[in-house]
Write an enzyme that holds these catalytic residues in place. Structure first.
Site, PDB file in Angstrom:
ATOM      1  N   CYS A   1     -34.405 -15.856 -14.404  1.00 37.69           N
ATOM      2  CA  CYS A   1     -33.439 -14.773 -14.533  1.00 37.69           C
ATOM      3  C   CYS A   1     -32.082 -15.272 -14.554  1.00 37.69           C
ATOM      4  O   CYS A   1     -31.520 -15.767 -13.496  1.00 37.69           O
ATOM      5  CB  CYS A   1     -33.841 -13.730 -13.505  1.00 37.69           C
ATOM      6  SG  CYS A   1     -32.868 -12.232 -13.661  1.00 37.69           S
TER       7      CYS A   1
ATOM      8  N   CYS B   1     -34.189 -51.591  -8.906  1.00 40.67           N
ATOM      9  CA  CYS B   1     -33.234 -51.387  -7.842  1.00 40.67           C
ATOM     10  C   CYS B   1     -32.352 -50.655  -8.695  1.00 40.67           C
ATOM     11  O   CYS B   1     -31.672 -51.204  -9.896  1.00 40.67           O
ATOM     12  CB  CYS B   1     -32.830 -52.454  -7.165  1.00 40.67           C
ATOM     13  SG  CYS B   1     -31.218 -52.068  -6.129  1.00 40.67           S
TER      14      CYS B   1
END
Length: 291
Positions: free
Chosen positions: A109, A135
């Site tokens: 909504c 990493c």
């Protein structure tokens, strides 16, 4: 991101103070043209017209979002689930389930003033894609230097733990991969970003990158659009002719930013990546066909 002074008072109140526009008054409440809805604050895609439906609730309703674009969080009332732009945090509205409106049984909504509509055929000025390649310090460091990349952020994606810490992800029990959000100017071809991703890490390694071991270091492209998915699959298929490619291609999910000290790590420390550097994988002098 846009300057707040350019917004109307209502837009400011809704996006930054979490107010709600009056029902049945929004520009997109009874609006069903084909296209894409982007965040009015940052411009990244949030919703597609094919996921919009008429709920008669008074506000635009969607039963799905662009992958990785919307973040859910507990509302200040402690009951409802608020939805915000996953990148800039602008307030969108609330999400509800169990109402039975569509097969997906979900209703976003959304306040019209939090959105801007782009008609079918008009590209957004920017998009985002998420890359996991070991990493995240080194991956971000290299993507920050790619011409056309507008912003980067390190974090986690692909697992089941909400709002994980770096320490938790390092245990290998969260399911998350160390991931880099890459926001890019759509004037560049995302295929070039995808090729670059393959060139800056060893995509043949499984759950590993250099000295780092574990599922959190796996190689993944998390896509947010059909175009990204198609170009990622096309590029991977080309590489499979020569390599054992461990990289997975998955739909983006919630991106959880890592702690501040991980952001721009090598710029802060003055260091350099220990297992990420650019390798020659694609011939730069001869245009190649991935077909």
């Amino acid at each position: 991101m846009e300057d707040k002074k350019d917004f109307s008072e209502l837009e400011k109140k809704v996006m930054f103070e979490k107010a709600t526009e009056r029902p049945f008054t929004g520009e997109y409440y009874d609006f069903f043209e084909e296209g894409t809805y982007v965040c009015k604050n940052c411009g990244l895609p949030l919703y597609r017209s094919q996921d919009k439906f008429h709920s008669e609730c008074g506000w635009p309703s969607f039963d799905d979002e662009v992958p990785g674009a919307v973040r859910r969080q507990l509302d200040a009332d402690g009951i409802r689930t608020e939805i915000v732009c996953g990148y800039c945090g602008a307030h969108l509205g609330h999400v509800f389930t169990g109402e039975g409106y569509t097969e997906k049984d979900t209703r976003h909504c959304v306040n019209s003033v939090s959105l801007r509509f782009l008609p079918k055929g008009q590209k957004p000025e920017k998009e985002q894609i998420f890359f996991a390649a070991g990493c995240f310090w080194g991956v971000e460091h290299l993507f920050k230097r790619f011409d056309g990349v507008l912003d980067t952020e390190v974090g986690f994606m692909g697992g089941h733990k909400e709002n994980p810490t770096y320490k938790e992800v390092c245990t290998g029990t969260t399911g998350h991969a160390e991931t880099v959000r890459v926001v890019y100017d759509t004037k560049i071809d995302v295929e070039d970003l995808i090729k670059y991703f393959f060139e800056i890490h060893d995509f043949t390694q499984v759950n590993r990158q250099g000295p780092d071991w574990g599922e959190q270091y796996r190689s993944v492209i998390f896509y947010t659009s059909d175009e990204q998915k198609e170009k990622a699959e096309k590029t991977k298929a080309f590489l499979l002719k020569r390599y054992n490619v461990a990289t997975k291609i998955e739909k983006a999910s919630t991106f959880w930013p890592a702690e501040d000290y991980h952001q721009d790590y090598y710029d802060k420390t003055g260091g350099t990546p220990y297992c990420h550097y650019r390798r020659t994988v694609f011939d730069k002098d001869i245009p190649i066909s991935l077909d």
